[in-house]
Motif scaffolding. Structure first.
Motif, mmCIF file in Angstrom:
data_model
loop_
_atom_site.group_PDB
_atom_site.id
_atom_site.type_symbol
_atom_site.label_atom_id
_atom_site.label_comp_id
_atom_site.label_asym_id
_atom_site.label_seq_id
_atom_site.Cartn_x
_atom_site.Cartn_y
_atom_site.Cartn_z
ATOM 1 N N LEU A 118 7.525 19.265 -6.134
ATOM 2 C CA LEU A 118 7.759 18.056 -5.584
ATOM 3 C C LEU A 118 6.788 17.497 -5.141
ATOM 4 N N PRO A 119 6.599 16.193 -4.853
ATOM 5 C CA PRO A 119 5.754 15.385 -4.147
ATOM 6 C C PRO A 119 5.585 15.510 -2.756
ATOM 7 N N ASP A 120 4.456 15.675 -2.098
ATOM 8 C CA ASP A 120 4.424 15.772 -0.580
ATOM 9 C C ASP A 120 4.626 14.501 0.149
ATOM 10 N N LEU A 121 5.828 14.444 0.748
ATOM 11 C CA LEU A 121 6.243 13.363 1.493
ATOM 12 C C LEU A 121 5.379 12.560 2.635
ATOM 13 N N ALA A 122 4.536 13.875 3.178
ATOM 14 C CA ALA A 122 3.647 13.368 4.262
ATOM 15 C C ALA A 122 2.474 12.814 3.781
ATOM 16 N N ARG A 123 1.897 13.204 2.365
ATOM 17 C CA ARG A 123 0.953 12.385 1.970
ATOM 18 C C ARG A 123 1.398 11.145 1.427
ATOM 19 N N VAL A 124 2.459 10.818 0.962
ATOM 20 C CA VAL A 124 3.050 9.652 0.702
ATOM 21 C C VAL A 124 3.023 8.638 1.802
ATOM 22 N N GLU A 125 3.438 9.227 3.013
ATOM 23 C CA GLU A 125 3.525 8.181 4.122
ATOM 24 C C GLU A 125 2.041 7.932 4.669
ATOM 25 N N GLN A 126 1.165 8.893 4.538
ATOM 26 C CA GLN A 126 -0.106 8.762 5.124
ATOM 27 C C GLN A 126 -0.951 7.665 3.862
ATOM 28 N N THR A 127 -0.542 7.761 2.986
ATOM 29 C CA THR A 127 -1.106 6.669 2.259
ATOM 30 C C THR A 127 -0.351 5.183 2.197
ATOM 31 N N LEU A 128 0.846 4.982 2.519
ATOM 32 C CA LEU A 128 1.192 3.962 2.972
ATOM 33 C C LEU A 128 0.688 3.408 4.112
ATOM 34 N N ALA A 129 0.411 4.213 4.908
ATOM 35 C CA ALA A 129 -0.099 3.805 6.376
ATOM 36 C C ALA A 129 -1.535 3.417 6.125
ATOM 37 N N ALA A 130 -2.120 4.188 5.442
ATOM 38 C CA ALA A 130 -3.685 3.663 5.342
ATOM 39 C C ALA A 130 -3.657 2.596 4.337
ATOM 40 N N HIS A 131 -2.891 2.067 3.648
ATOM 41 C CA HIS A 131 -3.045 0.994 2.662
ATOM 42 C C HIS A 131 -1.956 0.109 3.098
ATOM 43 N N PRO A 132 -1.985 -0.803 3.967
ATOM 44 C CA PRO A 132 -1.067 -1.929 4.169
ATOM 45 C C PRO A 132 -0.847 -2.869 3.111
ATOM 46 N N GLU A 133 -1.876 -2.899 2.172
ATOM 47 C CA GLU A 133 -1.813 -3.849 0.907
ATOM 48 C C GLU A 133 -0.725 -3.487 -0.140
ATOM 49 N N ILE A 134 -0.162 -2.231 0.019
ATOM 50 C CA ILE A 134 0.766 -1.595 -0.912
ATOM 51 C C ILE A 134 2.217 -2.512 -0.776
ATOM 52 N N THR A 135 2.656 -3.201 -1.819
ATOM 53 C CA THR A 135 3.703 -3.845 -1.840
ATOM 54 C C THR A 135 4.907 -3.156 -2.678
ATOM 55 N N ALA A 136 4.693 -2.139 -3.378
ATOM 56 C CA ALA A 136 5.532 -1.559 -4.253
ATOM 57 C C ALA A 136 5.179 -0.006 -4.374
ATOM 58 N N VAL A 137 6.420 0.785 -4.278
ATOM 59 C CA VAL A 137 6.074 2.321 -4.735
ATOM 60 C C VAL A 137 7.042 2.309 -5.814
ATOM 61 N N TYR A 138 6.256 3.348 -6.801
ATOM 62 C CA TYR A 138 6.872 3.686 -8.176
ATOM 63 C C TYR A 138 7.281 5.100 -8.001
ATOM 64 N N THR A 139 8.241 5.519 -8.351
ATOM 65 C CA THR A 139 8.666 7.289 -8.577
ATOM 66 C C THR A 139 9.601 7.446 -9.567
ATOM 67 N N THR A 140 9.546 8.395 -10.117
ATOM 68 C CA THR A 140 10.499 8.986 -11.416
ATOM 69 C C THR A 140 11.594 9.746 -10.589
ATOM 70 N N HIS A 141 12.740 9.333 -11.104
ATOM 71 C CA HIS A 141 13.902 9.878 -10.375
ATOM 72 C C HIS A 141 13.939 11.485 -10.875
ATOM 73 N N GLN A 142 13.942 11.613 -12.400
ATOM 74 C CA GLN A 142 13.785 12.916 -12.643
ATOM 75 C C GLN A 142 12.384 12.948 -13.959
ATOM 76 N N GLU A 143 11.702 13.879 -13.552
ATOM 77 C CA GLU A 143 10.466 14.038 -14.423
ATOM 78 C C GLU A 143 11.080 14.953 -15.594
ATOM 79 N N THR A 144 11.204 14.111 -16.711
ATOM 80 C CA THR A 144 12.000 14.632 -17.691
ATOM 81 C C THR A 144 10.977 15.734 -18.476
ATOM 82 N N GLY A 145 9.726 15.750 -18.350
ATOM 83 C CA GLY A 145 9.090 16.748 -18.949
ATOM 84 C C GLY A 145 9.185 17.986 -18.486
ATOM 85 N N THR A 146 9.564 17.975 -16.948
ATOM 86 C CA THR A 146 9.701 19.176 -16.410
ATOM 87 C C THR A 146 11.419 19.557 -15.964
#
Length: 365
Positions: A118-146
């Motif tokens: 799974l992705p590390d939610l803490a890293r996601v939050e840190q990235t959002l906090a460090a980059h206020p220019e982020i206007t959209a977050v893209y994620t895949t509900h099910q990674e169908t390859g795995t």
């Protein structure tokens, strides 16, 4: 219908019912007719019901193409010139979104994680906090390859806390895993007719908040064919798709969606669950190992490690099964050799039992 029934254990297109196949046999009609536009409008409204949102606040935008075209439309259309897209990337399909962002020159951050977790939610939050220019977050509900089920609800909450929208690739979960878009903190989601609703290939759709589409009208036009706003506004003004739709596929999709509602969200998910359980049991009986821990699996896809045997040849096993009416699919894990078995489509436990009888013979052969 006197058509051979194949059992597709690949992640789409899925096994369909004969009634969906037959729904394509309709009188010829020009897709510019009001009658056909009304059919597409009603179909779009019904798709919103699948994720429990209303046509007052949300809209469906239809595209002619596979699910990738819906991804393309979202990546190219929903990021302002002064904004940035954060892609939470832990698999082949998230990586595809990053490739699209690079192709279109969309400002983005490709936040990568191991494909077997799974992705590390803490890293996601840190990235959002460090980059206020982020206007959209893209994620895949099910990674169908795995077959990993990502924490979309939590990712969406983080996006909203930092003033960004959440775009969820639900191509391989829509109309299978129950989804409440509002409760999951999703602003945009997508799928295609040949996946969860068990229709035919060639029709895809993006479901989005109208407020998101209105805001996106000010974004750069990076694609002409897949521009989400142009497609949305064009249909709202004319009642027609901008370019020729796959007419017969739309009729099949309408029938498939009617069958989805007839079966019911809860019963359909229960069917997929018992199919997946039968797949797990069949793999265990043959001593085959799954690459992803059960606790982070979606319940729709099993990524199976190749057996530790120099004689194993996936292509030969595939061909043996295919000749007998069963399709299995290669894996998409770069770190190890796997193949996939999926619980999509109009199949049930007896189909899985029949498959493992053939698959067991294939392994022996």
């Amino acid at each position: 219908m006197n058509i051979k029934r194949n059992i597709l254990l690949n992640p789409g297109p899925a096994t369909t019912t004969d009634t969906v196949k037959a729904a394509q046999l309709v009188p010829d009609i020009c897709p510019r007719e009001r009658e056909f536009g009304d059919l597409m409008r009603a179909f779009g409204s019904d798709l919103l019901r699948v994720v429990h949102v209303t046509s007052e606040a949300w809209a469906t935008v239809l595209f002619c193409g596979s699910g990738t075209i819906a991804m393309d439309a979202c990546v190219s259309s929903l990021v302002p010139a002064d904004g940035k897209l954060l892609i939470v990337n832990n698999g082949a399909y998230s990586a595809r979104a990053a490739e699209m962002a690079r192709a279109y020159g969309v400002p983005h951050i490709d936040l990568t994680f191991p494909i077997d977790g799974l992705p590390d939610l803490a890293r996601v939050e840190q990235t959002l906090a460090a980059h206020p220019e982020i206007t959209a977050v893209y994620t895949t509900h099910q990674e169908t390859g795995t077959g990993i089920l990502n924490p979309v609800r939590e990712i969406g909450a983080l996006a909203h806390a930092h003033g960004a929208i959440c775009i969820a690739d639900t191509i391989s979960t829509f109309a299978m895993i129950p989804i409440d878009a509002e409760e999951m903190n999703v602003d945009v989601c997508m799928s295609s007719a040949q996946k969860g609703i068990q229709g035919m290939t060639g029709l895809s759709f993006v479901l989005a908040r109208k407020s998101v589409l209105d805001a996106a009208a000010h974004n750069p036009v990076r694609s002409y064919y897949t521009n989400l706003v142009m497609q949305y506004e064009g249909f709202e003004k004319t009642g027609e798709m901008r370019f020729t739709p796959p007419v017969q596929v739309v009729y099949a999709a309408k029938r498939a969606l009617a069958e989805y509602f007839a079966e019911g969200e809860t019963k359909k998910w229960a069917r997929h669950t018992r199919v997946m359980n039968a797949i797990h049991e069949g793999l265990e009986s043959l001593g085959l190992e799954e690459a992803i821990p059960r606790e982070i699996q979606s319940g729709l896809v099993a990524a199976v490690r190749y057996p530790d045997d120099p004689h194993f040849d996936f292509t030969r096993v595939h061909d043996y099964c295919y000749e007998r009416g069963f399709t299995i699919y290669p894996g998409k894990m770069q770190t190890e050799k796997t193949f996939r078995l999926c619980a999509l489509g109009a199949i049930d436990v007896p189909d899985i039992a029949a498959f493992f009888h053939v698959f067991g013979d294939a392994m022996k052969a």
